[in-house]
Motif scaffolding. Structure first.
Motif, short mmCIF file in Angstrom:
data_model
loop_
_atom_site.label_atom_id
_atom_site.label_comp_id
_atom_site.label_asym_id
_atom_site.label_seq_id
_atom_site.Cartn_x
_atom_site.Cartn_y
_atom_site.Cartn_z
N ALA A 268 0.47 -4.76 0.68
CA ALA A 268 0.59 -4.33 -0.73
C ALA A 268 1.26 -2.96 -0.87
O ALA A 268 1.91 -2.69 -1.87
N ARG A 269 1.09 -2.10 0.16
CA ARG A 269 1.69 -0.76 0.05
C ARG A 269 2.97 -0.62 0.85
O ARG A 269 3.78 0.25 0.59
N GLY A 270 3.11 -1.46 1.87
CA GLY A 270 4.36 -1.49 2.61
C GLY A 270 4.41 -0.59 3.84
O GLY A 270 5.49 -0.38 4.40
N TYR A 271 3.29 -0.09 4.27
CA TYR A 271 3.31 0.73 5.49
C TYR A 271 1.95 0.70 6.18
O TYR A 271 0.93 0.40 5.55
N TYR A 272 1.97 1.01 7.47
CA TYR A 272 0.72 1.04 8.23
C TYR A 272 -0.12 2.24 7.81
O TYR A 272 0.38 3.36 7.78
N PRO A 273 -1.39 2.01 7.49
CA PRO A 273 -2.24 3.14 7.09
C PRO A 273 -2.54 4.06 8.27
O PRO A 273 -2.65 3.61 9.42
N SER A 274 -2.69 5.33 7.97
CA SER A 274 -2.87 6.32 9.04
C SER A 274 -4.14 6.05 9.86
O SER A 274 -4.16 6.26 11.08
N TYR A 275 -5.22 5.56 9.19
CA TYR A 275 -6.46 5.34 9.97
C TYR A 275 -6.22 4.33 11.08
O TYR A 275 -6.76 4.45 12.18
N GLN A 364 -3.99 -1.61 -7.66
CA GLN A 364 -3.41 -1.69 -9.01
C GLN A 364 -2.37 -2.80 -9.11
O GLN A 364 -1.29 -2.64 -9.67
N LYS A 365 -2.67 -3.91 -8.45
CA LYS A 365 -1.81 -5.09 -8.57
C LYS A 365 -2.72 -6.25 -8.99
O LYS A 365 -3.93 -6.23 -8.70
N PRO A 366 -2.15 -7.29 -9.61
CA PRO A 366 -3.00 -8.42 -10.01
C PRO A 366 -3.71 -9.04 -8.80
O PRO A 366 -3.17 -9.05 -7.69
N LEU A 367 -4.90 -9.55 -9.04
CA LEU A 367 -5.69 -10.19 -7.98
C LEU A 367 -5.85 -11.68 -8.30
O LEU A 367 -5.70 -12.11 -9.45
N PHE A 368 -6.17 -12.43 -7.27
CA PHE A 368 -6.41 -13.87 -7.45
C PHE A 368 -7.55 -14.23 -6.49
O PHE A 368 -7.43 -13.99 -5.29
#
Ligand code: BGP
Length: 474
Positions: A268-275, A364-368
């Motif tokens: 959803a964000r397009g990158y690997y999270p730092s954690y 903050q994107k639609p969910l399903f």
């Protein structure tokens, strides 16, 4: 009120319903060779190197409930309930029997032409999982599944065929089912058999990276072919609670929640999270990132996020808190505030509301919600109604929770598909007796039965719910 265009429906998957394993030019799929019974888990965990059929085993996926030959009847029943959407998956090996051919199998495509045409006739919007625990067996055996980077190219070819063929017919797509289960069930989620001589986690994260890149490519190709395509991810969800307000428990729950967040953060964000990057670095695990991968991930995030929710989980850092139930795949401490453990889970509708809020806040994107439900041991006695009050109670409380999330908390929710709108094979046990459906299927665990379809009481209840757009839950 829920929005008028809220997508009510149900969910199924090819490997758990279609059967017809050798019909229409289909090749073997990864789940075809997984038996029921106690040996099953060695396969799911990626610990079974011998993927041949064995004479003393039973392979339920081969014939399943035979949706392939019953789809007209089944879809008519879904339409009778008023479904606005049907989540279904495509069997990859029906389209590419081996997976590495140049040309797709026309007969396989024609089967889904017929399915989608019928759905359109009933004004049911298809929601298509491109790969739901389903890989051509040949790719698993020859290439090692998603541990091998070549799988990205095979997947790209496969999705390109689907997006072209079903342009204007299918608008909602999911790239991989429960992609985060790759870290727990690598065979069913990634077609990976682990090599005991190699580092386990390195193999898992290699597969995870390849899947994430393949998923982003699907988003790219799907948008190029039809900008109206709505392409989502799909993760196994269910929030983790701390057992106590001990900060150590709180932190442990935060880390547990990241098992699912990690995948959707990338998608959803397009990158690997730092954690995750720090964690992998500290373990000496290398993501096999190649040229362009990071750009592909960055530029091709999903349009919406989808998930399965069956219940919440609890973690404790206190070793004396040891009352543990085992979920389908994750061990969790029993929650003293919830009801009884049924089929290894405790119902927690509020957990669904919490999960929806946490995910909407984060992305903050639609969910399903594309899976939610409970297995029951419904019995059919000729001529008598099938009382499945447990399904009704479960769905009532969870639908109320999702309504609260939308109406009171402002979550943007596209729709809701219950898991197993018709009785089908359970993924964890490969049995029929864990029945999820609104529709009973006369088939037992040994494969005996007429496969006759019979609506249960929940069928009529859900029909009322849909007709009232969720207002009438009685
Ligand atoms: C999810 C899968 C489904 C489905 C469901 C129910 O993990 O995406 O395929 O099977 O769980 O689980 P089970 O069938 O094991 O009860």
């Amino acid at each position: 009120m829920l929005p008028d265009n809220f997508l009510w429906g149900g969910a199924i998957a090819a490997n758990q319903t279609e059967g017809a394993w050798n019909v229409g030019g289909r090749g073997l799929g990864s789940m075809d060779v997984v038996p029921d019974g106690p040996n099953r888990f060695t396969y799911m965990f990626g610990e079974q190197p011998d993927l041949s059929f064995k004479e003393d085993e039973h392979y339920p996926v081969l014939d399943s409930i035979d949706f392939y030959h019953h789809f007209e009847e089944d879809i008519a029943l879904f339409a009778e309930m008023g479904f606005k959407t049907l989540r279904l998956s495509i069997s990859w090996s029906r389209i590419f029997p081996n997976g590495d051919e140049d040309e797709p199998n026309e007969e396989g495509l024609q089967f889904y032409d017929r399915v989608f045409k019928l759905l359109k006739d009933y004004s049911i919007e298809p929601l298509v999982t491109i790969s739901h625990y389903d890989f051509p067996l040949y790719l698993v055996k020859k290439y090692g599944g998603f541990k091998n980077r070549k799988m990205i190219e095979f997947y790209k070819k496969y999705v390109r065929v689907l997006f072209n063929r079903y342009k204007g017919v299918v608008h909602y797509w999911l790239t991989f089912n429960e992609v985060n289960d790759t870290l727990f069930l690598p065979y069913i989620s990634a077609g990976v058999v682990l090599d005991p001589d190699q580092d386990r986690e390195q193999q898992l994260y290699t597969a995870a990276h390849n899947l994430l890149v393949a998923s982003a490519w699907a988003v790219k190709i799907g948008h190029e072919i039809d900008p109206d395509n709505m392409i989502g991810n799909m993760v196994a969800n269910g929030c983790w609670y701390p057992y106590s307000c001990n900060p150590d428990d709180i932190f442990a729950s935060l880390q547990k929640n990241r098992d699912a967040y990690f995948f959707s953060d990338v998608q959803a964000r397009g990158y690997y999270p730092s954690y995750k990057l720090r964690e992998l670095e500290s373990k000496g695990i290398k993501l096999p990132i190649e040229e362009d991968d990071l750009e592909i991930l960055r530029n091709n995030t999903v349009d919406f996020l989808s998930f399965s929710y069956y219940g919440s989980h609890v973690v404790s850092t206190d070793s004396t808190v040891n009352e543990e139930i085992t979920g389908n795949r994750l061990g969790t401490v029993t929650n003293p505030y919830l009801g009884p453990v049924l089929y290894k889970r405790q119902d927690d509708p509020t957990g669904l509301r919490i999960t929806l809020n946490e995910w909407y806040d984060r992305y903050q994107k639609p969910l399903f919600i594309v899976e939610n439900g409970t297995g029951t041991d419904d019995q059919y006695i000729e001529g008598q109604p099938i009382h499945d009050q447990r399904h009704i109670d479960y769905y009532r409380s969870h639908i109320q929770a999702l309504k609260d999330a939308v109406e009171k908390d402002g979550v943007d929710l596209l729709g809701y598909t219950t898991w197993g709108c018709i009785d089908l094979l359970s993924a964890s046990s490969n049995t029929m007796s864990k029945r999820y459906g609104f529709i009973y299927v006369d088939l037992d665990d040994a494969g005996n039965g007429t496969r006759k379809r019979i609506p249960k009481e929940s069928f009529y209840w859900y029909k009322k719910v849909i007709a009232s757009n969720g207002e009438d839950l009685n």
